[in-house]
Design an enzyme around this catalytic site. Sequence first.
Site, PDB file in Angstrom:
ATOM      1  N   LEU A   1      43.448  45.329  46.012  1.00 21.32           N
ATOM      2  CA  LEU A   1      44.217  44.688  44.937  1.00 21.32           C
ATOM      3  C   LEU A   1      45.694  45.034  45.155  1.00 21.32           C
ATOM      4  CD1 LEU A   1      43.972  42.929  42.490  1.00 21.32           C
ATOM      5  CD2 LEU A   1      43.559  44.948  41.101  1.00 21.32           C
ATOM      6  N   HIS A   2      46.349  44.198  45.984  1.00 21.88           N
ATOM      7  CA  HIS A   2      47.688  44.544  46.479  1.00 21.88           C
ATOM      8  C   HIS A   2      48.793  44.572  45.409  1.00 21.88           C
ATOM      9  CE1 HIS A   2      46.028  43.653  50.501  1.00 21.88           C
ATOM     10  NE2 HIS A   2      45.568  42.529  49.991  1.00 21.88           N
ATOM     11  N   ASP A   3      49.106  43.405  44.876  1.00 17.82           N
ATOM     12  CA  ASP A   3      50.373  43.249  44.142  1.00 17.82           C
ATOM     13  C   ASP A   3      50.502  44.075  42.852  1.00 17.82           C
ATOM     14  OD1 ASP A   3      51.230  41.576  46.144  1.00 17.82           O
ATOM     15  OD2 ASP A   3      50.692  39.736  45.100  1.00 17.82           O
TER      16      ASP A   3
END
Length: 313
Positions: free
Chosen positions: A242-244
């Site tokens: 879950l990058h951002d």
Amino acid sequence: MPEPRKIIIDTDPGQDDAVAILLALGSPELEILGITAVAGNVPLKLTEKNARKICELAGRPDIKVYAGAIRPLVRELVTAEEVHGKTGLNGPELPEPAMKLQEQHAVDYLVETLMREEAGTITLCPLGPLTNIALAMIREPRIAPRIKEIVLMGGGFFEGGNVTPSAEFNIYVDPHAADVVLRSGVPIVMMPLDVTHKALTTTKRIDAFRKLGTKVGIATTQMLEFFERYDEGKYGTDGGPLHDPCVIAYLLKPSLFQGRFCNVTVEIASELTMGMTVVDWWGVSNRPKNATVMRDIDHDGFFELLVERLGRL
Ligand code: BDR
Ligand code: CA
């Protein structure tokens, strides 16, 4: 409570961008001055619309959304429908947004806002290719020293790349823009794959969003279930990175992350390693330090924060 921190989110939603926007909207410590959309995961027409859909999902049609660059500075646009789906936001059925797109171009908005607001008060949060930010810096060089900080998702070093063996998607799509930003002299905090690959949307964590039982909780569950399926196949993990939201979580609770201040330089010449972020972690070059590069995350704390804040919407 102290004055909320003023931020502008620059984004290419994207399910993980969407969760980052929701996290910011659920957090009173932050004031979103505006959202600027850029071409990235999908073309601009979709990213700006997706940004509006997310604001409406959170009950915030008052947030101003601006459309920016339709393509990178030099290279052709590369998109990622295989990850995010055809709309960029596959998963939930979200209605067409009723809120209007702002008429002003995102780059003009960035320049005007940074020149108008008190210097050192605005933090930029880029969650996609850095095209809009670089264009604004080129258009009005006086904005750089007025930016408080840039906290961005992009790059990867120890973990390698996710779109080529050496490059991360956001930097790969517009390496020339990343180069402009990294040389700008603005204080930068970078959330690379080295961090985000440790923030996995496991079944248990997705269930926690479902259990919220709210519109936002259910839509988040559907977005993440769609988003993780590609990466689960690619990495063989329970859940996808879950990058951002790591960018927004850093603003809310920096102690969740650990990293090091060092030099980061982007490859813009070699086709083989185009967009690679070369991080001088051990200080073996004499290149000036320009970014705090994160490497570790308290992933349980990160997901606890997310569920708690999305639960407020
Ligand atoms: C980045 O690329 C996009 O697919 C995601 O939204 C994230 O910003 C990860 O490499
Ligand atoms: Ca993104």
